[in-house]
Design a protein around this motif. Structure first.
Motif, PDB file in Angstrom:
ATOM      1  N   VAL A  52      15.076  16.994 -15.230  1.00 28.60           N
ATOM      2  CA  VAL A  52      15.925  17.987 -15.839  1.00 28.60           C
ATOM      3  C   VAL A  52      15.824  17.639 -17.339  1.00 28.60           C
ATOM      4  CG1 VAL A  52      17.412  18.067 -13.938  1.00 28.60           C
ATOM      5  CG2 VAL A  52      17.859  16.430 -15.651  1.00 28.60           C
ATOM      6  N   ASP A  54      13.379  18.405 -19.579  1.00 29.15           N
ATOM      7  CA  ASP A  54      12.958  19.752 -20.208  1.00 29.15           C
ATOM      8  C   ASP A  54      12.901  20.977 -19.149  1.00 29.15           C
ATOM      9  OD1 ASP A  54      10.249  17.591 -20.561  1.00 29.15           O
ATOM     10  OD2 ASP A  54      10.831  18.579 -18.722  1.00 29.15           O
ATOM     11  N   PRO A  56      15.566  23.575 -16.978  1.00 35.38           N
ATOM     12  CA  PRO A  56      17.229  23.903 -16.731  1.00 35.38           C
ATOM     13  C   PRO A  56      17.609  23.165 -15.301  1.00 35.38           C
ATOM     14  CG  PRO A  56      16.049  25.582 -17.586  1.00 35.38           C
ATOM     15  CD  PRO A  56      14.731  24.870 -17.484  1.00 35.38           C
TER      16      PRO A  56
ATOM     17  N   LYS B  22      22.162  15.275 -15.417  1.00 34.70           N
ATOM     18  CA  LYS B  22      21.607  16.206 -16.969  1.00 34.70           C
ATOM     19  C   LYS B  22      22.269  15.666 -17.920  1.00 34.70           C
ATOM     20  CE  LYS B  22      20.050  19.850 -19.044  1.00 34.70           C
ATOM     21  NZ  LYS B  22      18.896  20.033 -19.098  1.00 34.70           N
ATOM     22  N   THR B  26      20.350  13.871 -21.209  1.00 33.47           N
ATOM     23  CA  THR B  26      20.376  14.706 -22.555  1.00 33.47           C
ATOM     24  C   THR B  26      21.040  13.678 -23.581  1.00 33.47           C
ATOM     25  OG1 THR B  26      22.240  15.643 -21.893  1.00 33.47           O
ATOM     26  CG2 THR B  26      20.088  16.849 -21.702  1.00 33.47           C
ATOM     27  N   GLY B  75      24.907  24.205 -14.969  1.00 28.13           N
ATOM     28  CA  GLY B  75      23.918  24.164 -15.943  1.00 28.13           C
ATOM     29  C   GLY B  75      23.982  25.288 -17.053  1.00 28.13           C
ATOM     30  N   VAL B  76      24.443  26.589 -16.732  1.00 26.43           N
ATOM     31  CA  VAL B  76      24.564  27.546 -17.828  1.00 26.43           C
ATOM     32  C   VAL B  76      25.967  27.133 -18.444  1.00 26.43           C
ATOM     33  CG1 VAL B  76      25.108  29.972 -17.849  1.00 26.43           C
ATOM     34  CG2 VAL B  76      23.480  29.224 -16.434  1.00 26.43           C
ATOM     35  N   PHE B  79      25.976  23.152 -20.160  1.00 23.60           N
ATOM     36  CA  PHE B  79      24.714  22.826 -21.059  1.00 23.60           C
ATOM     37  C   PHE B  79      24.153  24.017 -21.815  1.00 23.60           C
ATOM     38  CE2 PHE B  79      25.127  19.585 -17.462  1.00 23.60           C
ATOM     39  CZ  PHE B  79      25.267  18.491 -18.558  1.00 23.60           C
ATOM     40  N   GLU B  81      22.463  26.402 -20.672  1.00 30.16           N
ATOM     41  CA  GLU B  81      21.095  26.757 -20.318  1.00 30.16           C
ATOM     42  C   GLU B  81      20.863  28.222 -20.148  1.00 30.16           C
ATOM     43  OE1 GLU B  81      20.636  24.412 -16.783  1.00 30.16           O
ATOM     44  OE2 GLU B  81      19.648  23.023 -17.756  1.00 30.16           O
ATOM     45  N   TYR B  82      19.856  28.882 -20.330  1.00 31.96           N
ATOM     46  CA  TYR B  82      19.555  30.347 -20.076  1.00 31.96           C
ATOM     47  C   TYR B  82      18.687  30.414 -18.660  1.00 31.96           C
ATOM     48  CZ  TYR B  82      17.584  35.035 -20.483  1.00 31.96           C
ATOM     49  OH  TYR B  82      17.277  36.186 -20.312  1.00 31.96           O
TER      50      TYR B  82
END
Lengths: 104, 146
Positions: A52, A54, A56, B22, B26, B75-76, B79, B81-82
């Motif tokens: 995760v 790199d 989504p 996640k 990150t 996630g969207v 974080f 995310e798209y």
């Protein structure tokens, strides 16, 4: 692309190992198998955490879940000789199609 | 009711652990991994408690399906995310496939358990009816698939 995919495959393998261990533990009655299962699932998630970095989260997790189901079907067929009905086969096709669609 | 509560807890713990994963990847490794390991263990445990009384096919579908959906949203939202329309479609496709496979197996896996029928009658009458038809029980890995 090679690195995340191989990590993902390793993670799914550990996930399947965890399933097997938890099954052997019979609802955590046999503690050793339960602990082995927990160790395996934690390692699986550690590997997934590199994926995760790199990719989504939603994509990585859905592909991971889909591959987990495919692996379970395959292992059930090889180890326990249990076969899916027509509905299950359509489901397998849907999962494969979803994983392929993700690559496009 | 207790078992449905356990199932809900398992879903929540799964989502939290994935968010922790996640987060570990990150920003903060130690805190993230700690949350992840703790929560996935708890999720595992709660799920194994839930399947004592809820038929496995039903609980697995709820656990994995709802988890997948919520994690995608997390996630969207959390974080940034798209997800493109095609990717959302692919996720939905996998979700459908997962449900189809799960309920296909459930017929065999839960066939000889007597008590989940009482539980399941309220929620999935059609499923139970088919379960009764196929009595052959074979222990498979699919029973505890995550």
């Amino acid at each position: 692309m090679i690195v995340p995919v191989s990590l993902l495959i390793g993670s799914v393998s550990l996930d399947l190992l965890a399933c097997y261990c938890v099954k052997r533990s019979k609802g955590f009655q046999k503690v050793i198998w339960g602990l082995a299962g927990l160790l395996a699932i934690i390692s699986a998630f550690v590997l997934l955490s590199f994926v995760v970095r790199d990719i989504p989260l939603g994509i990585a997790y859905s592909v991971w879940g889909g591959m987990g189901v495919l692996g379970t079907v395959l292992l059930d067929r090889m180890l326990f000789n249990s076969r899916l009905g027509r509905q299950g086969m359509i489901g397998v096709a849907c999962i494969v199609a979803g994983i392929v669609a993700m690559q496009l | 009711m207790y078992y449905w509560f356990m199932l809900a807890l398992a879903v929540v713990a799964e989502v939290v652990s994935t968010v922790g994963m996640k987060y570990a990847a990150t920003s903060s490794p130690i805190f993230g991994y700690l949350v992840m390991a703790l929560m996935i263990s708890f999720s595992f445990y709660a799920f194994s408690r839930a399947v004592v009384h809820i038929p496995l096919a039903v609980s697995y579908a709820i656990w994995e399906g709802l988890g997948l959906f919520l994690i995608g949203i997390a996630g969207v939202v959390l974080f940034g995310e798209y997800l493109s329309l095609g990717e959302m479609f692919a996720i939905a496709l996998m979700l459908v496939g997962l449900l189809l496979v799960t309920f296909d197996k459930g017929k065999k896996a839960d066939a000889d358990e007597a008590f989940p029928v009482v539980q399941a009658n309220k929620h999935k009458p059609a499923q139970v009816a088919r379960m009764q038809v196929k009595p052959a029980h074979r222990s498979t890995l699919g029973e505890v698939a995550l």
